[in-house]
Design an enzyme around this catalytic site. Structure first.
Site, mmCIF file in Angstrom:
data_model
loop_
_atom_site.group_PDB
_atom_site.id
_atom_site.type_symbol
_atom_site.label_atom_id
_atom_site.label_comp_id
_atom_site.label_asym_id
_atom_site.label_seq_id
_atom_site.Cartn_x
_atom_site.Cartn_y
_atom_site.Cartn_z
ATOM 1 N N GLU A 1 -3.119 0.645 -0.444
ATOM 2 C CA GLU A 1 -2.241 0.997 1.409
ATOM 3 C C GLU A 1 -3.371 1.152 2.173
ATOM 4 O OE1 GLU A 1 1.722 4.668 -0.048
ATOM 5 O OE2 GLU A 1 -0.037 5.545 0.472
ATOM 6 N N CYS B 1 -6.029 11.336 5.787
ATOM 7 C CA CYS B 1 -7.279 10.851 4.973
ATOM 8 C C CYS B 1 -6.781 11.972 3.598
ATOM 9 C CB CYS B 1 -8.584 11.498 5.437
ATOM 10 S SG CYS B 1 -10.077 11.731 4.447
#
Length: 389
Positions: free
Chosen positions: A110, A360
């Site tokens: 990703e 994150c």
């Protein structure tokens, strides 16, 4: 390797003639590109021309390179290709963040694009999965399969720029900052990460300032020492704990290279680096009642008193099955105030893309876990390799 099958008109057995694989030019930094072109009898400027087409225009068709003669373009088509990994899926967040699932072989990594008013940051993956087993990170739960090639790393930047708009097409940089903070531990893939970053920095590549390319590491100390002799980029360290007791639990590589050893290596890197302007970024994920008390903040301040740094406090982003909770805003605020009282520049990172699992610690991809051994056997005595796994 692909094969060319030649079958005579008679009934004799099939003859299999191996067909030479084309060179993917995205695997080559400028020096390697020049060496490849020299082998074709071309001067260095020709390699520079092609690099500009690839990275300034996001061009992957030799026929569009109109300042290169047709004969040589045809020769290039026979010997080389420009092949970036394809996007398997795109998701767009309500805050403008874009997450791409990038196809690498039969798996996916990703890549995240984070636009802001004054910048556009791309978060890039370096491995298919990760072997470090950090407990608060979704990527770590996927296991580890392999390192990404140079073309698969720089190809993420190329693909994003192609989608957003190439520099020479839209008249401005589509990407101003790159952070090696996606899937994987970059320092366990130096062989491919460093050439990819060289292309990011190269004026014939993406032409980014070394202060705008950031590598984040959890603390592979031998590789960090090696990095400082190979390239100069900004450094972020994934610390996440004020002491070894907590860090041993949530960042298992700490059992191999403890905080003192890690920070000593960071200090050595700062001594070699201009990109960091004398300081590094400390990344500290805020886990509710794990590492977020005011006592933890005082302890962190004492720990970092000799390390020139700014501190990013990262509200933890949840993923299914995780045993943690996100620190409350009040606990984060108290923690931040303690650090600022000690004089540390402290920033609470704004969460971006969490509605599409692009924040994150949430990147997961599609990983076939090749190694169940990972850190457990390594901790039993095997050295963690600083070469490509």
């Amino acid at each position: 390797m692909s094969e060319l099958n030649v079958t005579p008109s008679s009934v004799s057995p099939e003859i299999v003639i191996p067909k030479k694989e084309k060179i993917n030019l995205l695997d080559l930094n400028r020096q390697q590109m020049r060496e490849f072109f020299a082998g074709l009898g071309e001067k260095p400027f020709r390699a520079d021309q092609v690099m500009k087409w690839i990275y300034h225009y996001c061009c992957d068709d030799f026929d569009e390179m109109t300042d290169i003669n047709k004969v040589f373009r045809n020769r290039l088509k026979e010997l080389a290709e420009i092949r970036a990994p394809e996007v398997a899926e795109e998701q767009r967040s309500s805050d403008g963040t874009i997450k791409w699932a990038i196809q690498v072989g039969g798996q996916q990594v990703e890549t995240v694009y984070i636009p802001e008013k004054d910048r556009a940051t791309l978060c890039v993956s370096s491995q298919v999965g990760c072997a470090l087993e950090c407990k608060f990170c979704s990527t770590a739960q996927q296991g580890f399969n392999r390192n990404l090639r140079v073309s698969e790393i720089i190809g993420q930047v190329w693909r994003a720029a192609k989608i957003i708009g190439a520099t020479k097409v839209i008249g401005q940089r589509p990407i101003t900052n790159v952070v090696m903070m996606g899937m994987g531990e970059p320092l366990l893939n130096l062989t491919n990460v460093v050439p990819a970053m060289e292309i990011m920095l190269d004026d014939f590549g993406f032409g980014l300032s070394k202060r705008r390319v950031t590598l984040s590491t959890s603390g592979v100390v031998p590789a960090l020492d090696k990095l400082g002799d190979m390239i100069d980029v900004a450094l972020a360290i994934s610390l996440h704990a004020p002491n070894d007791t907590i860090r041993d639990e949530i960042v298992p590589i700490n059992k191999k290279y403890n905080i003192e050893t890690f920070l000593a290596s960071v200090s050595r890197y700062i001594g070699k680096s201009n990109a960091n302007q004398g300081r590094v970024t400390i990344e500290y994920v805020m886990l509710d009642h794990i590492n977020d008390s005011t006592d933890n903040a005082h302890e962190l301040a004492a720990l970092l008193k000799e390390t020139p740094c700014k501190i990013n406090l990262i509200p933890w982003n949840p993923f299914p099955g995780a045993p943690y909770g996100r620190s409350s805003n009040s606990r984060i605020d108290r923690f931040s105030k303690v650090l600022m009282e000690y004089g540390f520049t402290t920033i609470v990172r704004k969460t971006r893309g969490d509605d599409i699992d692009a924040a994150c610690g949430q990147l997961a991809g599609d990983v076939i876990d090749r190694t169940k051994r990972t850190l457990k056997k390594k901790m039993a005595g095997e050295a963690i390799s600083v070469k490509a796994l």
